[in-house]
Design a protein around this motif. Structure first.
Motif, short mmCIF file in Angstrom:
data_model
loop_
_atom_site.label_atom_id
_atom_site.label_comp_id
_atom_site.label_asym_id
_atom_site.label_seq_id
_atom_site.Cartn_x
_atom_site.Cartn_y
_atom_site.Cartn_z
N TRP A 1 49.12 108.65 -26.84
CA TRP A 1 48.27 108.37 -25.67
C TRP A 1 48.84 109.12 -24.47
O TRP A 1 50.04 109.08 -24.21
CB TRP A 1 48.20 106.89 -25.35
CG TRP A 1 47.23 106.13 -26.19
CD1 TRP A 1 47.51 105.35 -27.27
CD2 TRP A 1 45.81 106.08 -26.01
NE1 TRP A 1 46.35 104.81 -27.78
CE2 TRP A 1 45.29 105.24 -27.02
CE3 TRP A 1 44.91 106.65 -25.09
CZ2 TRP A 1 43.93 104.95 -27.15
CZ3 TRP A 1 43.56 106.37 -25.21
CH2 TRP A 1 43.08 105.53 -26.22
N LYS B 1 48.07 110.10 -20.16
CA LYS B 1 47.41 109.78 -18.90
C LYS B 1 47.29 111.07 -18.10
O LYS B 1 48.26 111.85 -18.03
CB LYS B 1 48.28 108.78 -18.14
CG LYS B 1 47.83 108.46 -16.72
CD LYS B 1 48.85 107.55 -16.04
CE LYS B 1 48.43 107.20 -14.62
NZ LYS B 1 49.46 106.35 -13.94
N VAL C 1 52.59 98.60 -21.77
CA VAL C 1 51.59 99.19 -22.64
C VAL C 1 51.86 98.86 -24.10
O VAL C 1 53.01 98.72 -24.52
CB VAL C 1 51.52 100.74 -22.47
CG1 VAL C 1 51.01 101.11 -21.09
CG2 VAL C 1 52.86 101.38 -22.75
N THR C 2 50.76 98.73 -24.86
CA THR C 2 50.82 98.49 -26.29
C THR C 2 49.79 99.39 -26.96
O THR C 2 48.65 99.49 -26.48
CB THR C 2 50.50 97.03 -26.63
OG1 THR C 2 51.44 96.17 -25.96
CG2 THR C 2 50.57 96.78 -28.13
N VAL C 3 50.18 100.03 -28.05
CA VAL C 3 49.24 100.82 -28.83
C VAL C 3 49.04 100.12 -30.17
O VAL C 3 49.99 99.67 -30.80
CB VAL C 3 49.70 102.29 -29.00
CG1 VAL C 3 51.08 102.38 -29.59
CG2 VAL C 3 48.70 103.07 -29.84
N SER D 1 43.90 101.92 -30.09
CA SER D 1 43.64 101.35 -28.78
C SER D 1 44.90 101.33 -27.94
O SER D 1 46.02 101.28 -28.47
CB SER D 1 43.07 99.93 -28.89
OG SER D 1 44.04 99.05 -29.38
N LEU D 2 44.70 101.39 -26.63
CA LEU D 2 45.80 101.31 -25.66
C LEU D 2 45.54 100.10 -24.78
O LEU D 2 44.48 100.01 -24.17
CB LEU D 2 45.84 102.58 -24.81
CG LEU D 2 46.90 102.58 -23.70
CD1 LEU D 2 48.30 102.67 -24.30
CD2 LEU D 2 46.67 103.72 -22.72
N GLN D 3 46.49 99.20 -24.76
CA GLN D 3 46.38 98.02 -23.92
C GLN D 3 47.36 98.16 -22.76
O GLN D 3 48.53 98.43 -22.99
CB GLN D 3 46.67 96.75 -24.72
CG GLN D 3 45.72 96.57 -25.89
CD GLN D 3 46.05 95.34 -26.72
OE1 GLN D 3 47.00 94.61 -26.44
NE2 GLN D 3 45.26 95.12 -27.76
N TYR E 1 42.47 108.68 -19.53
CA TYR E 1 43.36 108.44 -20.66
C TYR E 1 42.79 109.11 -21.90
O TYR E 1 41.61 108.97 -22.23
CB TYR E 1 43.51 106.93 -20.89
CG TYR E 1 44.32 106.28 -19.78
CD1 TYR E 1 43.72 105.97 -18.57
CD2 TYR E 1 45.67 106.03 -19.94
CE1 TYR E 1 44.46 105.40 -17.54
CE2 TYR E 1 46.42 105.47 -18.92
CZ TYR E 1 45.81 105.16 -17.73
OH TYR E 1 46.54 104.61 -16.69
N CYS F 1 43.54 109.96 -26.14
CA CYS F 1 44.34 109.83 -27.35
C CYS F 1 44.40 111.21 -28.00
O CYS F 1 43.52 112.05 -27.80
CB CYS F 1 43.75 108.81 -28.31
SG CYS F 1 42.16 109.27 -29.02
#
Lengths: 112, 111
Positions: free
Chosen positions: B35, B37, B62-64, B74-76, B88, B90
């Motif tokens: 991910w 930015k 952040v969590t992937v 997904s990116l949290q 953002y 991927c």
């Protein structure tokens, strides 16, 4: 440690002219990439290299050429510039296949 | 001048809320995902990565999550801040060492 350096930062070309976008990295990375990013859009892979002397086509290679004579440098050549090549060009490098890529600050190219 | 992400889907969240940005990847043989930015006028910056032998990885805020069955990433982002406003992307690495980017999502954080 400069990372990935791209020159020039900005350039305006006339249709039919040619130019070379320079990219150099000082991290001894094997893998290098060239992307283009059209206004408001994502990144498209033009060419990439997995080491000195080795290059391969990406998603959008037409109208471009590259060379990789050294580990540090990965120049991108535009021959016969066209308006469709107006874009921001990013160079990136990474150490191995499963590590993150580091990006340069980009070259903004306008073809008129 | 043009803005990064002008034509991309936009996610608008309230400051302090959690954000979830989704990405569908195309190649079932891809084995490494990243991910990034991107702020306007700058190159992409690394956020977090994950290998295909994992389904979750956490960083700072952040969590992937990786679901290989449906080829979804997904990116949290926890407690989203104004400085998180950006585009953002991927990216997936396939077996030929190409690093292919997805189409991107613009995140707007409302104060």
């Amino acid at each position: 440690n400069a990372g990935v350096t791209q020159t020039p930062k900005f350039r305006i070309l006339k249709i039919g002219q040619s130019m070379t976008l320079q990219c150099t990295q000082d991290m001894n990375h094997n893998y290098m990439y060239w992307y283009r990013q059209d206004p408001g859009m994502g990144l498209k892979l033009i060419y990439y290299s997995v080491g000195a002397g080795i290059t391969d086509k990406g998603e959008v290679p037409n109208g471009y050429n590259v060379s990789r004579s050294t580990t540090e440098d990965f120049p991108l050549r535009l021959e016969l510039a066209a308006p469709s090549q107006t874009s921001v060009y990013f160079c990136a490098s990474r150490a191995t296949a499963n590590t993150e890529a580091f990006f340069g600050q980009g070259t903004r190219l306008t073809v008129v | 001048g043009e803005s990064v992400g002008l034509h991309l889907p936009t996610l608008s969240v309230q400051e302090g809320d959690n954000s979830i940005i989704n990405c569908a990847y195309s190649n079932s043989a891809s084995d490494y995902f990243i991910w990034y930015k991107q702020e306007s006028g700058k190159g992409p910056q690394f956020i977090i990565d994950i290998r295909s032998n994992m389904d979750k990885r956490q960083g700072q805020r952040v969590t992937v999550l990786l679901n290989k069955t449906v080829k979804h990433l997904s990116l949290q982002i926890a407690a989203t801040q104004p400085g998180d406003s950006a585009v953002y992307f991927c990216a997936e690495k396939d077996s030929s060492y190409k690093l292919i980017f997805g189409s991107g999502t613009r995140l707007l954080v409302r104060p």
